[in-house]
Scaffold this motif. Structure first.
Motif, PDB file in Angstrom:
ATOM      1  N   SER A  67       0.825  -1.202   0.000  1.00 33.29           N
ATOM      2  CA  SER A  67       0.000   0.000   0.000  1.00 33.29           C
ATOM      3  C   SER A  67       0.870   1.267   0.000  1.00 33.29           C
ATOM      4  O   SER A  67       0.598   2.232  -0.730  1.00 33.29           O
ATOM      5  CB  SER A  67      -0.960  -0.119   1.197  1.00 33.29           C
ATOM      6  OG  SER A  67      -1.187   1.094   1.770  1.00 33.29           O
ATOM      7  N   ASP A  68       1.990   1.253   0.771  1.00 33.56           N
ATOM      8  CA  ASP A  68       2.925   2.395   0.761  1.00 33.56           C
ATOM      9  C   ASP A  68       3.466   2.634  -0.654  1.00 33.56           C
ATOM     10  O   ASP A  68       3.659   3.780  -1.069  1.00 33.56           O
ATOM     11  CB  ASP A  68       4.128   2.132   1.689  1.00 33.56           C
ATOM     12  CG  ASP A  68       3.739   2.126   3.158  1.00 33.56           C
ATOM     13  OD1 ASP A  68       2.635   2.579   3.507  1.00 33.56           O
ATOM     14  OD2 ASP A  68       4.568   1.647   3.972  1.00 33.56           O
ATOM     15  N   PHE A  69       3.734   1.534  -1.362  1.00 32.18           N
ATOM     16  CA  PHE A  69       4.306   1.650  -2.716  1.00 32.18           C
ATOM     17  C   PHE A  69       3.347   2.403  -3.640  1.00 32.18           C
ATOM     18  O   PHE A  69       3.752   3.342  -4.329  1.00 32.18           O
ATOM     19  CB  PHE A  69       4.597   0.245  -3.266  1.00 32.18           C
ATOM     20  CG  PHE A  69       4.989   0.241  -4.726  1.00 32.18           C
ATOM     21  CD1 PHE A  69       6.253   0.651  -5.127  1.00 32.18           C
ATOM     22  CD2 PHE A  69       4.087  -0.170  -5.702  1.00 32.18           C
ATOM     23  CE1 PHE A  69       6.617   0.654  -6.476  1.00 32.18           C
ATOM     24  CE2 PHE A  69       4.440  -0.176  -7.049  1.00 32.18           C
ATOM     25  CZ  PHE A  69       5.708   0.238  -7.436  1.00 32.18           C
ATOM     26  N   SER A  70       2.063   2.030  -3.628  1.00 31.93           N
ATOM     27  CA  SER A  70       1.182   2.734  -4.572  1.00 31.93           C
ATOM     28  C   SER A  70       0.958   4.177  -4.134  1.00 31.93           C
ATOM     29  O   SER A  70       0.892   5.082  -4.969  1.00 31.93           O
ATOM     30  CB  SER A  70      -0.115   1.961  -4.835  1.00 31.93           C
ATOM     31  OG  SER A  70      -0.848   1.900  -3.678  1.00 31.93           O
ATOM     32  N   SER A  71       0.927   4.423  -2.809  1.00 32.82           N
ATOM     33  CA  SER A  71       0.830   5.818  -2.346  1.00 32.82           C
ATOM     34  C   SER A  71       2.059   6.617  -2.775  1.00 32.82           C
ATOM     35  O   SER A  71       1.962   7.795  -3.126  1.00 32.82           O
ATOM     36  CB  SER A  71       0.720   5.885  -0.828  1.00 32.82           C
ATOM     37  OG  SER A  71      -0.346   5.107  -0.369  1.00 32.82           O
ATOM     38  N   MET A  72       3.240   5.975  -2.725  1.00 31.79           N
ATOM     39  CA  MET A  72       4.475   6.668  -3.099  1.00 31.79           C
ATOM     40  C   MET A  72       4.460   7.050  -4.577  1.00 31.79           C
ATOM     41  O   MET A  72       4.869   8.167  -4.934  1.00 31.79           O
ATOM     42  CB  MET A  72       5.691   5.793  -2.782  1.00 31.79           C
ATOM     43  CG  MET A  72       7.028   6.412  -3.149  1.00 31.79           C
ATOM     44  SD  MET A  72       7.365   7.965  -2.263  1.00 31.79           S
ATOM     45  CE  MET A  72       8.179   7.369  -0.784  1.00 31.79           C
ATOM     46  N   LEU A  73       3.988   6.148  -5.431  1.00 30.77           N
ATOM     47  CA  LEU A  73       3.936   6.504  -6.860  1.00 30.77           C
ATOM     48  C   LEU A  73       3.015   7.709  -7.064  1.00 30.77           C
ATOM     49  O   LEU A  73       3.329   8.623  -7.838  1.00 30.77           O
ATOM     50  CB  LEU A  73       3.467   5.319  -7.710  1.00 30.77           C
ATOM     51  CG  LEU A  73       4.426   4.118  -7.790  1.00 30.77           C
ATOM     52  CD1 LEU A  73       3.910   3.109  -8.824  1.00 30.77           C
ATOM     53  CD2 LEU A  73       5.852   4.528  -8.135  1.00 30.77           C
ATOM     54  N   ASP A  74       1.904   7.738  -6.332  1.00 34.75           N
ATOM     55  CA  ASP A  74       0.985   8.887  -6.430  1.00 34.75           C
ATOM     56  C   ASP A  74       1.668  10.167  -5.943  1.00 34.75           C
ATOM     57  O   ASP A  74       1.559  11.217  -6.569  1.00 34.75           O
ATOM     58  CB  ASP A  74      -0.274   8.667  -5.571  1.00 34.75           C
ATOM     59  CG  ASP A  74      -1.161   7.584  -6.154  1.00 34.75           C
ATOM     60  OD1 ASP A  74      -0.940   7.197  -7.327  1.00 34.75           O
ATOM     61  OD2 ASP A  74      -2.070   7.110  -5.430  1.00 34.75           O
ATOM     62  N   ALA A  75       2.362  10.065  -4.804  1.00 37.43           N
ATOM     63  CA  ALA A  75       2.998  11.252  -4.213  1.00 37.43           C
ATOM     64  C   ALA A  75       4.091  11.801  -5.128  1.00 37.43           C
ATOM     65  O   ALA A  75       4.222  13.018  -5.302  1.00 37.43           O
ATOM     66  CB  ALA A  75       3.582  10.906  -2.840  1.00 37.43           C
ATOM     67  N   ILE A  76       4.882  10.893  -5.713  1.00 36.48           N
ATOM     68  CA  ILE A  76       5.931  11.345  -6.644  1.00 36.48           C
ATOM     69  C   ILE A  76       5.276  11.984  -7.863  1.00 36.48           C
ATOM     70  O   ILE A  76       5.675  13.072  -8.300  1.00 36.48           O
ATOM     71  CB  ILE A  76       6.863  10.177  -7.039  1.00 36.48           C
ATOM     72  CG1 ILE A  76       7.717   9.775  -5.829  1.00 36.48           C
ATOM     73  CG2 ILE A  76       7.753  10.565  -8.230  1.00 36.48           C
ATOM     74  CD1 ILE A  76       8.553   8.522  -6.020  1.00 36.48           C
ATOM     75  N   GLY A  77       4.241  11.337  -8.391  1.00 33.67           N
ATOM     76  CA  GLY A  77       3.541  11.875  -9.566  1.00 33.67           C
ATOM     77  C   GLY A  77       3.003  13.274  -9.301  1.00 33.67           C
ATOM     78  O   GLY A  77       3.013  14.137 -10.185  1.00 33.67           O
TER      79      GLY A  77
END
Ligand code: ADP
Ligand code: DP6
Ligand code: CO
Length: 324
Positions: A211-221
């Protein structure tokens, strides 16, 4: 043909960690990860084929035992790819402390993958080089690329690879608080296996990290530095929590690690926005934005740890010299 090639690769620090494999032979990880390649730490490796036996010299010392076998098993993969049966002379230098939790295996195996294939006359696409480097050390799959990189866990050999992530202007930098540059007591490889096999918190780590991984991709985006930092810090703490639950417990922290984590909190409340991450070692890496680098560096120096290094995003692997 006895080609020789020299490659340079930089180490990388994960913002979303890789900690645990589903397939040890192929190095397929349980979860996807995200990292920042650093300009400050690198490996330079020269490989020359045509030898009777594999040999490895790292920082002037001949390797034997597990580290030498690890290189030889990796060279077996290159022999398979190139369809050759001769051996290689490997000479490597790390500016990154070896086995200290500063990702020497990442720069080490990315450089070895590039040098060994180039010297064997192979030209691999970056994705194929990432897949190969992964089988030397999982984190090496990401050091093939510069700056931010994502390693998709995948489900088999060809679907588990890293690629670069577009940075929408996050202006990232890192201050590395070197608490102890000595050799860790248990390698990342053994420690993650122990965690997966014995920690009751391992399954929770895997689901939280997904779940952290998909949140991180969103945050970087979204170019959201605050969210990137918060996610990186909590993901690292969750990884260490899973290690603490192992039998015997895996404890990489030292007293100065805790002092650094407290300093990061203080700096944040004083307006220098920064976040901490830690790997398989006691050193604390402080993620910040470039304009805050000097302030944070000075604060860590005043704390009085063994050493302080500042880093900016570094480049992907490159071949420096090749002769046929
Ligand atoms: P780190 O935190 O430094 O990545 P690891 O436990 O993951 O620590 O890996 C350290 C091991 O990686 C070393 O003991 C050695 O086997 C291997 N390694 C590090 N640097 C190199 C190099 N330049 N060439 C070959 N192998 C290397
Ligand atoms: C905590 O890539 O060193 O740094 O694949 O067994 O060689 P092997 O392990 P390695 O593990 C890195 C663990 C970490 C987190 C990370 O870099 O993602
Ligand atoms: Co490593």
């Amino acid at each position: 043909m006895t080609g020789s090639s020299t490659a340079v690769a930089h180490s990388n620090i994960a913002l979303i960690k890789y900690w645990g494999k589903v397939d040890s032979r192929l190095a397929i990880p349980a979860t996807s990860s995200v990292s920042l390649t650093l300009d400050a730490y690198r490996t330079e490796t020269t490989v020359e084929w045509g030898a009777e036996q594999d040999s490895v010299v790292l920082d002037g010392a001949v390797l034997s035992g597990v580290p030498a076998d690890r290189v030889s098993r990796f060279l077996d993969l290159v022999r398979d790819l190139a369809g050759r049966s001769d051996h290689a002379t490997v000479v490597s230098r790390n500016t990154v402390p070896t086995a200290a939790g500063l990702a020497s295996s990442a720069s080490g195996f990315a450089a070895l993958a590039a040098a060994a294939t180039s010297a064997a006359g192979l030209t691999l696409a970056p994705r194929d080089l990432s897949i190969l480097a992964r089988k030397g050390s999982g984190s090496a799959s990401r050091s093939v690329f510069g700056g931010l990189a994502v390693w998709y866990a995948g489900t088999d050999d060809l679907s588990s690879y890293a690629e670069p992530l577009v940075d929408p202007g996050l202006d990232l930098a890192m201050v590395v608080a070197v608490v102890n540059a000595g050799t860790k007591e248990i390698s990342s490889r053994d420690a993650m296996r122990l965690t997966a096999e014995t920690s009751p918190y391992y399954d929770a780590w895997v689901s939280a990290s997904r779940s952290d991984f998909s949140s991180m991709l969103d945050a970087i985006g979204a170019g959201d530095f605050t969210r990137v930092g918060e996610l990186a810090e909590s993901n690292a703490m969750r990884m260490h929590a899973s290690m603490l639950g192992s039998t015997p417990p895996v404890t990489y922290w030292e007293p100065d690690s805790v002092r650094c984590l407290r300093l990061v909190r203080e700096l944040r409340s004083a307006g220098a926005e920064c976040y901490a991450t830690m790997d398989a070692g006691p050193n604390v890496k402080i993620l910040c934005r470039r304009p805050d680098l000097a302030t944070i560096r000075t604060a860590v120096e005043e704390l009085g740890v063994a050493g302080v290094t500042t880093a900016l995003p570094g480049p992907g692997v490159r071949i420096d010299r090749a002769t046929a």
